[in-house]
Design a protein around this motif. Structure first.
Motif, PDB file in Angstrom:
ATOM      1  N   MET A 113       0.827  -1.202   0.000  1.00 33.14           N
ATOM      2  CA  MET A 113       0.000   0.000   0.000  1.00 33.14           C
ATOM      3  C   MET A 113       0.863   1.253   0.000  1.00 33.14           C
ATOM      4  O   MET A 113       0.561   2.237  -0.685  1.00 33.14           O
ATOM      5  N   LEU A 114       1.961   1.222   0.766  1.00 34.95           N
ATOM      6  CA  LEU A 114       2.861   2.374   0.808  1.00 34.95           C
ATOM      7  C   LEU A 114       3.526   2.585  -0.547  1.00 34.95           C
ATOM      8  O   LEU A 114       3.672   3.727  -1.008  1.00 34.95           O
ATOM      9  N   LYS A 115       3.915   1.496  -1.183  1.00 35.81           N
ATOM     10  CA  LYS A 115       4.548   1.584  -2.502  1.00 35.81           C
ATOM     11  C   LYS A 115       3.613   2.264  -3.491  1.00 35.81           C
ATOM     12  O   LYS A 115       4.033   3.125  -4.284  1.00 35.81           O
ATOM     13  N   GLN A 116       2.344   1.886  -3.447  1.00 35.86           N
ATOM     14  CA  GLN A 116       1.365   2.497  -4.340  1.00 35.86           C
ATOM     15  C   GLN A 116       1.125   3.944  -3.972  1.00 35.86           C
ATOM     16  O   GLN A 116       1.021   4.819  -4.835  1.00 35.86           O
ATOM     17  N   PHE A 117       1.057   4.227  -2.669  1.00 32.47           N
ATOM     18  CA  PHE A 117       0.787   5.593  -2.219  1.00 32.47           C
ATOM     19  C   PHE A 117       1.899   6.540  -2.658  1.00 32.47           C
ATOM     20  O   PHE A 117       1.646   7.691  -3.020  1.00 32.47           O
ATOM     21  N   ARG A 118       3.142   6.063  -2.625  1.00 36.45           N
ATOM     22  CA  ARG A 118       4.272   6.889  -3.023  1.00 36.45           C
ATOM     23  C   ARG A 118       4.169   7.335  -4.486  1.00 36.45           C
ATOM     24  O   ARG A 118       4.710   8.394  -4.854  1.00 36.45           O
ATOM     25  N   LYS A 119       3.477   6.554  -5.293  1.00 43.58           N
ATOM     26  CA  LYS A 119       3.345   6.911  -6.707  1.00 43.58           C
ATOM     27  C   LYS A 119       2.559   8.204  -6.894  1.00 43.58           C
ATOM     28  O   LYS A 119       2.655   8.855  -7.940  1.00 43.58           O
ATOM     29  N   ASN A 120       1.740   8.554  -5.874  1.00 40.84           N
ATOM     30  CA  ASN A 120       1.044   9.836  -5.926  1.00 40.84           C
ATOM     31  C   ASN A 120       2.029  10.963  -6.161  1.00 40.84           C
ATOM     32  O   ASN A 120       1.789  11.876  -6.959  1.00 40.84           O
ATOM     33  N   TYR A 121       3.140  10.901  -5.446  1.00 42.30           N
ATOM     34  CA  TYR A 121       4.088  12.010  -5.467  1.00 42.30           C
ATOM     35  C   TYR A 121       4.970  12.017  -6.703  1.00 42.30           C
ATOM     36  O   TYR A 121       5.758  12.940  -6.902  1.00 42.30           O
ATOM     37  N   GLU A 122       4.818  11.019  -7.536  1.00 43.54           N
ATOM     38  CA  GLU A 122       5.440  11.017  -8.855  1.00 43.54           C
ATOM     39  C   GLU A 122       4.403  11.346  -9.926  1.00 43.54           C
ATOM     40  O   GLU A 122       4.658  11.177 -11.109  1.00 43.54           O
ATOM     41  N   PHE A 123       3.248  11.823  -9.466  1.00 46.36           N
ATOM     42  CA  PHE A 123       2.131  12.133 -10.361  1.00 46.36           C
ATOM     43  C   PHE A 123       1.810  10.931 -11.242  1.00 46.36           C
ATOM     44  O   PHE A 123       1.411  11.084 -12.392  1.00 46.36           O
ATOM     45  N   PHE A 124       2.033   9.725 -10.690  1.00 48.39           N
ATOM     46  CA  PHE A 124       1.795   8.483 -11.424  1.00 48.39           C
ATOM     47  C   PHE A 124       2.506   8.488 -12.784  1.00 48.39           C
ATOM     48  O   PHE A 124       1.985   7.976 -13.771  1.00 48.39           O
ATOM     49  N   ASP A 125       3.684   9.117 -12.811  1.00 50.35           N
ATOM     50  CA  ASP A 125       4.536   9.207 -14.000  1.00 50.35           C
ATOM     51  C   ASP A 125       3.956  10.073 -15.101  1.00 50.35           C
ATOM     52  O   ASP A 125       4.437  10.039 -16.248  1.00 50.35           O
ATOM     53  N   ALA A 126       2.949  10.859 -14.801  1.00 49.38           N
ATOM     54  CA  ALA A 126       2.419  11.798 -15.797  1.00 49.38           C
ATOM     55  C   ALA A 126       3.476  12.858 -16.097  1.00 49.38           C
ATOM     56  O   ALA A 126       4.219  13.265 -15.206  1.00 49.38           O
ATOM     57  N   PRO A 127       3.562  13.322 -17.325  1.00 49.98           N
ATOM     58  CA  PRO A 127       4.572  14.317 -17.670  1.00 49.98           C
ATOM     59  C   PRO A 127       4.299  15.712 -17.125  1.00 49.98           C
ATOM     60  O   PRO A 127       5.198  16.554 -17.070  1.00 49.98           O
ATOM     61  N   VAL A 128       3.055  15.950 -16.722  1.00 55.45           N
ATOM     62  CA  VAL A 128       2.677  17.264 -16.201  1.00 55.45           C
ATOM     63  C   VAL A 128       2.083  17.103 -14.803  1.00 55.45           C
ATOM     64  O   VAL A 128       1.208  16.263 -14.577  1.00 55.45           O
ATOM     65  N   GLY A 129       2.595  17.892 -13.878  1.00 53.35           N
ATOM     66  CA  GLY A 129       2.073  17.885 -12.517  1.00 53.35           C
ATOM     67  C   GLY A 129       1.687  19.296 -12.111  1.00 53.35           C
ATOM     68  O   GLY A 129       2.515  20.214 -12.149  1.00 53.35           O
ATOM     69  N   MET A 130       0.431  19.489 -11.778  1.00 51.90           N
ATOM     70  CA  MET A 130      -0.049  20.813 -11.370  1.00 51.90           C
ATOM     71  C   MET A 130      -0.308  20.838  -9.868  1.00 51.90           C
ATOM     72  O   MET A 130      -0.651  19.811  -9.269  1.00 51.90           O
ATOM     73  N   ILE A 131      -0.160  22.008  -9.285  1.00 52.69           N
ATOM     74  CA  ILE A 131      -0.478  22.219  -7.883  1.00 52.69           C
ATOM     75  C   ILE A 131      -1.469  23.369  -7.794  1.00 52.69           C
ATOM     76  O   ILE A 131      -1.208  24.470  -8.296  1.00 52.69           O
TER      77      ILE A 131
END
Length: 223
Positions: A113-131
């Motif tokens: 679950m932690l491994k999957q949760f960490r992917k949030n912070y990589e924007f799930f590998d999306a090329p664009v990350g907005m805040i």
């Protein structure tokens, strides 16, 4: 694409392709979303867009903070209600079970679950990350405005053949986001938004969450 098609084809994607998104398309999405309704036309949203190396630096900084136990002060607002009533608790648990079942992460697998949760912070590998942010001085009405703006971003992305994933998880590490992007202290980090090309046929992206019938939340008055 009809509005209804955009709404019904929009869902939170958790696997993105590395294909880049043209800056012109991102600008088009933002410019059109800027027509969102806002109380008194305040247009309170503040948007930070990261791409390429900048996006990767932000992700790396948050993951480093996680690894070092640098949790900071946490989110600046309650992402969830402090107490769940049964109906809302059931909905939350159901979507969690459905997602982790698709991912092959069994209940009780904290590491998975932690491994999957960490992917949030990589924007799930999306090329664009907005805040998405809003000034602290703003009231509840302006948070509604920001929600409308966020929804428009996601629907306009569908018109361009793109997908998204809104991510409240970024509010947990707002101190890192603030530092990396130079966000002023008078703004609250609401959420992140992954944007890119997603393969809807990949297993994690096949989740279509259930929706309550309109009778559960609609009251009609005719006379």
């Amino acid at each position: 694409m009809r509005v209804s098609e955009a709404i019904n084809s929009r869902r939170s994607m958790r696997v993105f392709k590395p294909d880049p998104v043209a800056k012109a398309d991102i600008e088009w999405i933002i410019e059109n979303a800027n027509r969102s309704a806002s109380n008194g036309n305040l247009q309170p949203w503040k948007l930070y867009v990261t791409m390429g190396a900048a996006r990767k630096r932000l992700s790396a900084a948050i993951l480093k903070a996680m690894d070092e136990g640098d949790n900071g002060p946490g989110a600046e607002y309650n992402v969830y209600p402090q107490e769940f009533t049964p109906v809302y608790d059931a909905r939350r648990k159901l979507v969690g079970k459905q997602l982790y079942t698709l991912l092959g992460v069994p209940r009780g697998d904290a590491a998975g679950m932690l491994k999957q949760f960490r992917k949030n912070y990589e924007f799930f590998d999306a090329p664009v990350g907005m805040i998405l942010c809003v000034e602290k001085r703003m009231g509840n009405g302006q948070w509604i405005d920001c929600g409308i703006f966020l929804d428009q971003l996601m629907l306009l992305a569908r018109e361009k053949g793109l997908h998204t994933c809104p991510q409240a998880a970024f509010s947990r590490y707002q101190h890192v986001v603030r530092r990396e992007l130079g966000i002023p202290d008078d703004q609250i980090v609401i959420c992140g938004l992954a944007l890119g090309h997603a393969d809807p046929d990949v297993v994690p992206n096949s989740l279509i969450t259930e929706r309550a019938p309109i009778g559960d939340f609609t009251t009609w008055f005719a006379e």
